[in-house]
Design a protein around this motif. Structure first.
Motif, PDB file in Angstrom:
ATOM      1  N   ILE A  37       0.830  -1.215   0.000  1.00  0.00           N
ATOM      2  CA  ILE A  37       0.000   0.000   0.000  1.00  0.00           C
ATOM      3  C   ILE A  37       0.863   1.264   0.000  1.00  0.00           C
ATOM      4  O   ILE A  37       0.777   2.090  -0.907  1.00  0.00           O
ATOM      5  CB  ILE A  37      -0.961   0.017   1.214  1.00  0.00           C
ATOM      6  CG1 ILE A  37      -1.906  -1.184   1.162  1.00  0.00           C
ATOM      7  CG2 ILE A  37      -1.760   1.323   1.243  1.00  0.00           C
ATOM      8  CD1 ILE A  37      -2.813  -1.307   2.371  1.00  0.00           C
ATOM      9  N   VAL A  38       1.686   1.401   1.030  1.00  0.00           N
ATOM     10  CA  VAL A  38       2.482   2.626   1.176  1.00  0.00           C
ATOM     11  C   VAL A  38       3.495   2.781   0.046  1.00  0.00           C
ATOM     12  O   VAL A  38       3.608   3.851  -0.562  1.00  0.00           O
ATOM     13  CB  VAL A  38       3.199   2.635   2.545  1.00  0.00           C
ATOM     14  CG1 VAL A  38       4.097   3.864   2.662  1.00  0.00           C
ATOM     15  CG2 VAL A  38       2.181   2.611   3.673  1.00  0.00           C
ATOM     16  N   SER A  39       4.251   1.719  -0.228  1.00  0.00           N
ATOM     17  CA  SER A  39       5.291   1.817  -1.255  1.00  0.00           C
ATOM     18  C   SER A  39       4.739   2.154  -2.641  1.00  0.00           C
ATOM     19  O   SER A  39       5.283   3.034  -3.323  1.00  0.00           O
ATOM     20  CB  SER A  39       6.098   0.519  -1.305  1.00  0.00           C
ATOM     21  OG  SER A  39       7.148   0.617  -2.237  1.00  0.00           O
ATOM     22  N   ASP A  48       4.238   6.764  -6.806  1.00  0.00           N
ATOM     23  CA  ASP A  48       3.458   7.698  -7.623  1.00  0.00           C
ATOM     24  C   ASP A  48       3.689   9.157  -7.218  1.00  0.00           C
ATOM     25  O   ASP A  48       3.796  10.035  -8.075  1.00  0.00           O
ATOM     26  CB  ASP A  48       1.965   7.378  -7.512  1.00  0.00           C
ATOM     27  CG  ASP A  48       1.603   6.056  -8.167  1.00  0.00           C
ATOM     28  OD1 ASP A  48       2.313   5.656  -9.113  1.00  0.00           O
ATOM     29  OD2 ASP A  48       0.626   5.416  -7.727  1.00  0.00           O
ATOM     30  N   PHE A  49       3.748   9.410  -5.908  1.00  0.00           N
ATOM     31  CA  PHE A  49       3.814  10.785  -5.420  1.00  0.00           C
ATOM     32  C   PHE A  49       5.238  11.263  -5.117  1.00  0.00           C
ATOM     33  O   PHE A  49       5.520  12.453  -5.211  1.00  0.00           O
ATOM     34  CB  PHE A  49       2.951  10.922  -4.163  1.00  0.00           C
ATOM     35  CG  PHE A  49       1.488  10.715  -4.414  1.00  0.00           C
ATOM     36  CD1 PHE A  49       0.728  11.686  -5.042  1.00  0.00           C
ATOM     37  CD2 PHE A  49       0.866   9.532  -4.056  1.00  0.00           C
ATOM     38  CE1 PHE A  49      -0.629  11.496  -5.293  1.00  0.00           C
ATOM     39  CE2 PHE A  49      -0.483   9.326  -4.292  1.00  0.00           C
ATOM     40  CZ  PHE A  49      -1.231  10.315  -4.914  1.00  0.00           C
ATOM     41  N   LEU A  50       6.124  10.339  -4.742  1.00  0.00           N
ATOM     42  CA  LEU A  50       7.514  10.710  -4.424  1.00  0.00           C
ATOM     43  C   LEU A  50       8.474   9.729  -5.097  1.00  0.00           C
ATOM     44  O   LEU A  50       9.201   8.981  -4.432  1.00  0.00           O
ATOM     45  CB  LEU A  50       7.737  10.701  -2.904  1.00  0.00           C
ATOM     46  CG  LEU A  50       6.920  11.700  -2.083  1.00  0.00           C
ATOM     47  CD1 LEU A  50       7.052  11.388  -0.590  1.00  0.00           C
ATOM     48  CD2 LEU A  50       7.390  13.134  -2.367  1.00  0.00           C
ATOM     49  N   HIS A  63      11.347   7.484  -3.345  1.00  0.00           N
ATOM     50  CA  HIS A  63      10.958   6.072  -3.274  1.00  0.00           C
ATOM     51  C   HIS A  63      12.072   5.141  -3.734  1.00  0.00           C
ATOM     52  O   HIS A  63      12.226   4.025  -3.234  1.00  0.00           O
ATOM     53  CB  HIS A  63       9.712   5.849  -4.128  1.00  0.00           C
ATOM     54  CG  HIS A  63       9.246   4.436  -4.147  1.00  0.00           C
ATOM     55  ND1 HIS A  63       9.348   3.629  -5.263  1.00  0.00           N
ATOM     56  CD2 HIS A  63       8.677   3.664  -3.178  1.00  0.00           C
ATOM     57  CE1 HIS A  63       8.858   2.437  -4.992  1.00  0.00           C
ATOM     58  NE2 HIS A  63       8.452   2.430  -3.738  1.00  0.00           N
ATOM     59  N   ASN A  64      12.877   5.592  -4.684  1.00  0.00           N
ATOM     60  CA  ASN A  64      13.960   4.755  -5.203  1.00  0.00           C
ATOM     61  C   ASN A  64      14.984   4.370  -4.149  1.00  0.00           C
ATOM     62  O   ASN A  64      15.745   3.419  -4.348  1.00  0.00           O
ATOM     63  CB  ASN A  64      14.678   5.475  -6.351  1.00  0.00           C
ATOM     64  CG  ASN A  64      13.904   5.361  -7.652  1.00  0.00           C
ATOM     65  OD1 ASN A  64      13.459   4.294  -8.043  1.00  0.00           O
ATOM     66  ND2 ASN A  64      13.723   6.485  -8.323  1.00  0.00           N
ATOM     67  N   TYR A  65      15.009   5.069  -3.042  1.00  0.00           N
ATOM     68  CA  TYR A  65      16.012   4.808  -2.007  1.00  0.00           C
ATOM     69  C   TYR A  65      15.422   4.061  -0.810  1.00  0.00           C
ATOM     70  O   TYR A  65      16.072   3.942   0.224  1.00  0.00           O
ATOM     71  CB  TYR A  65      16.658   6.124  -1.565  1.00  0.00           C
ATOM     72  CG  TYR A  65      17.438   6.763  -2.690  1.00  0.00           C
ATOM     73  CD1 TYR A  65      18.746   6.395  -2.946  1.00  0.00           C
ATOM     74  CD2 TYR A  65      16.830   7.697  -3.540  1.00  0.00           C
ATOM     75  CE1 TYR A  65      19.450   6.955  -3.999  1.00  0.00           C
ATOM     76  CE2 TYR A  65      17.521   8.257  -4.597  1.00  0.00           C
ATOM     77  CZ  TYR A  65      18.831   7.880  -4.825  1.00  0.00           C
ATOM     78  OH  TYR A  65      19.519   8.426  -5.889  1.00  0.00           O
ATOM     79  N   PHE A  66      14.213   3.555  -0.959  1.00  0.00           N
ATOM     80  CA  PHE A  66      13.617   2.716   0.071  1.00  0.00           C
ATOM     81  C   PHE A  66      13.904   1.249  -0.244  1.00  0.00           C
ATOM     82  O   PHE A  66      14.216   0.898  -1.380  1.00  0.00           O
ATOM     83  CB  PHE A  66      12.124   3.015   0.196  1.00  0.00           C
ATOM     84  CG  PHE A  66      11.839   4.210   1.061  1.00  0.00           C
ATOM     85  CD1 PHE A  66      12.026   5.491   0.572  1.00  0.00           C
ATOM     86  CD2 PHE A  66      11.424   4.062   2.371  1.00  0.00           C
ATOM     87  CE1 PHE A  66      11.794   6.604   1.355  1.00  0.00           C
ATOM     88  CE2 PHE A  66      11.184   5.170   3.173  1.00  0.00           C
ATOM     89  CZ  PHE A  66      11.378   6.447   2.669  1.00  0.00           C
ATOM     90  N   PRO A  67      13.838   0.374   0.750  1.00  0.00           N
ATOM     91  CA  PRO A  67      14.380  -0.978   0.588  1.00  0.00           C
ATOM     92  C   PRO A  67      13.803  -1.784  -0.555  1.00  0.00           C
ATOM     93  O   PRO A  67      14.553  -2.470  -1.268  1.00  0.00           O
ATOM     94  CB  PRO A  67      14.087  -1.642   1.949  1.00  0.00           C
ATOM     95  CG  PRO A  67      13.046  -0.796   2.601  1.00  0.00           C
ATOM     96  CD  PRO A  67      13.302   0.589   2.119  1.00  0.00           C
ATOM     97  N   ASP A  68      12.483  -1.739  -0.756  1.00  0.00           N
ATOM     98  CA  ASP A  68      11.906  -2.557  -1.814  1.00  0.00           C
ATOM     99  C   ASP A  68      12.240  -2.020  -3.200  1.00  0.00           C
ATOM    100  O   ASP A  68      12.590  -2.784  -4.105  1.00  0.00           O
ATOM    101  CB  ASP A  68      10.390  -2.669  -1.640  1.00  0.00           C
ATOM    102  CG  ASP A  68       9.716  -1.306  -1.570  1.00  0.00           C
ATOM    103  OD1 ASP A  68      10.320  -0.359  -1.030  1.00  0.00           O
ATOM    104  OD2 ASP A  68       8.566  -1.193  -2.059  1.00  0.00           O
ATOM    105  N   ALA A  69      12.166  -0.705  -3.370  1.00  0.00           N
ATOM    106  CA  ALA A  69      12.458  -0.103  -4.672  1.00  0.00           C
ATOM    107  C   ALA A  69      13.937  -0.237  -5.018  1.00  0.00           C
ATOM    108  O   ALA A  69      14.299  -0.584  -6.143  1.00  0.00           O
ATOM    109  CB  ALA A  69      12.043   1.364  -4.675  1.00  0.00           C
ATOM    110  N   ALA A  70      14.806   0.052  -4.055  1.00  0.00           N
ATOM    111  CA  ALA A  70      16.240  -0.083  -4.294  1.00  0.00           C
ATOM    112  C   ALA A  70      16.604  -1.537  -4.545  1.00  0.00           C
ATOM    113  O   ALA A  70      17.412  -1.857  -5.424  1.00  0.00           O
ATOM    114  CB  ALA A  70      17.021   0.460  -3.100  1.00  0.00           C
TER     115      ALA A  70
END
Length: 252
Positions: free
Chosen positions: A187-189, A194-196, A200-207
Motif C-alpha cells: 500500500i504505502v510503497s 506515484d507521489f515521491l 521512493h527509489n532509495y527505500f528498501p523494496d524499490a532499491a
C-alpha cells in the motif's frame, strides 16, 4: 579464547539453523510460496503467449510474480523471529543462550542460509518455466543473463526476509508485524512511487528491485545493481541493529 568464541558462535548458529529447519510453519510457507509462484507464472506466461516476446520480456514474464512472491518471504521472516514468542519458547532460548545480541545475529544468519537457496529454487523454477513455454517465440536467452537475473532476484528476496525478521524481532508479535510490512510493501510503497518517485527509489523494496531488474527492464535506471543492493542491505542492517538494541534491553 578465540577458539572458544568461534566454537560458541558456531554452536549457536547451528542451533538456530536447526530450530529453523524443524519448524513445520517454515516449510509450509516455503511449499505454499513455491506452488503459488508457479501458478502465477503459468498464468502470466499463458496470457503472454498470444504475441511474440523478446528475451527481455521473457525474463520480465518469468519474474512478474515477484511483487506477490515477496509476501511469502515476508511471512517467512516474521515467523522466524515471532514464533518463539507465541508459545513462550523464547524463555528457554535465552536460558540456553544468554548472549542476546549474538543469538539474534545468529538467527538472522541461519535465516539467510536457509532463505537464499529456497529463493533461488523458487525464482529459477518460474524463469525456467517461462523460457520452456516460450522457447518457440524467442531466441535463446544467454545463460549468464539468466543466472544474473535469478541470483539477483533470490538475493532481493533474502534481504526482504531478513528485514522482515528484524521488524518481527522488534514487534515480537506476528499479526502486527504482518500488518506493518504488508501494509508498507503493498500500500504505502506503491503510493510513494506515484507521489515521491525520486525518494521512493532509495527505500528498501524499490532499491532492492535493481538487484535483478537491470538485466531486462527498459525503464530508466536510477541505481545500478550494486547501489540497489547496498541500499537494501543498509536498510536491513539498520533494522537489525535497532532490533538487537531493543532485544538486549527489554524483558523477553
Amino acid at each position: 579464547m578465540s577458539v572458544s568464541s568461534s566454537r560458541k558462535t558456531t554452536r549457536i548458529l547451528s542451533a538456530e539453523l536447526d530450530k529453523l529447519i524443524t519448524m513445520p510453519l517454515i516449510w509450509r510457507t516455503f511449499v505454499a510460496t513455491f506452488i503459488i509462484n508457479l501458478v502465477l507464472t503459468a498464468a502470466f506466461t499463458s496470457a503472454s503467449l498470444q504475441g511474440a516476446a523478446d528475451t527481455k520480456s521473457v525474463l520480465n514474464i518469468g519474474l512478474a510474480s515477484m511483487i506477490y512472491l515477496q509476501a511469502g518471504f515476508i511471512i517467512l521472516g516474521i515467523l522466524a523471529t515471532c514464533s518463539e514468542y507465541t508459545g513462550g519458547q523464547v524463555q528457554t532460548t535465552l536460558t540456553t543462550i544468554p548472549w542476546r545480541g549474538l543469538q539474534l545475529i545468529s538467527k538472522h544468519l541461519a535465516l539467510a542460509v536457509f532463505t537464499f537457496p529456497a529463493a533461488l529454487v523458487i525464482t529459477a523454477s518460474g524463469v525456467l518455466y517461462t523460457v520452456l513455454m516460450m522457447q518457440d517465440t524467442v531466441a535463446g536467452i544467454g545463460i549468464n543473463t539468466m543466472i544474473q537475473t535469478v541470483v539477483g532476484a533470490a538475493g532481493y528476496l533474502t534481504v526482504t526476509t531478513l528485514l522482515s525478521a528484524a521488524v518481527g524481532a522488534l514487534l515480537r508479535r506476528t499479526t502486527p508485524a504482518l500488518v506493518v510490512l504488508l501494509g508498507y510493501y503493498f500500500i504505502v510503497s506503491p503510493l510513494m512511487s506515484d507521489f515521491l518517485p525520486r525518494v521512493h527509489n532509495y527505500f528498501p523494496d524499490a532499491a532492492g528491485a535493481y538487484m535483478y531488474m537491470e538485466t531486462f527492464s527498459n525503464e530508466v535506471k536510477v541505481l545500478t545493481p550494486m547501489q540497489g543492493t547496498g541500499i537494501a542491505v543498509g536498510w536491513t542492517l539498520i533494522f537489525m541493529a535497532i532490533a538487537i538494541v531493543f532485544y538486549r534491553k527489554r524483558d523477553a
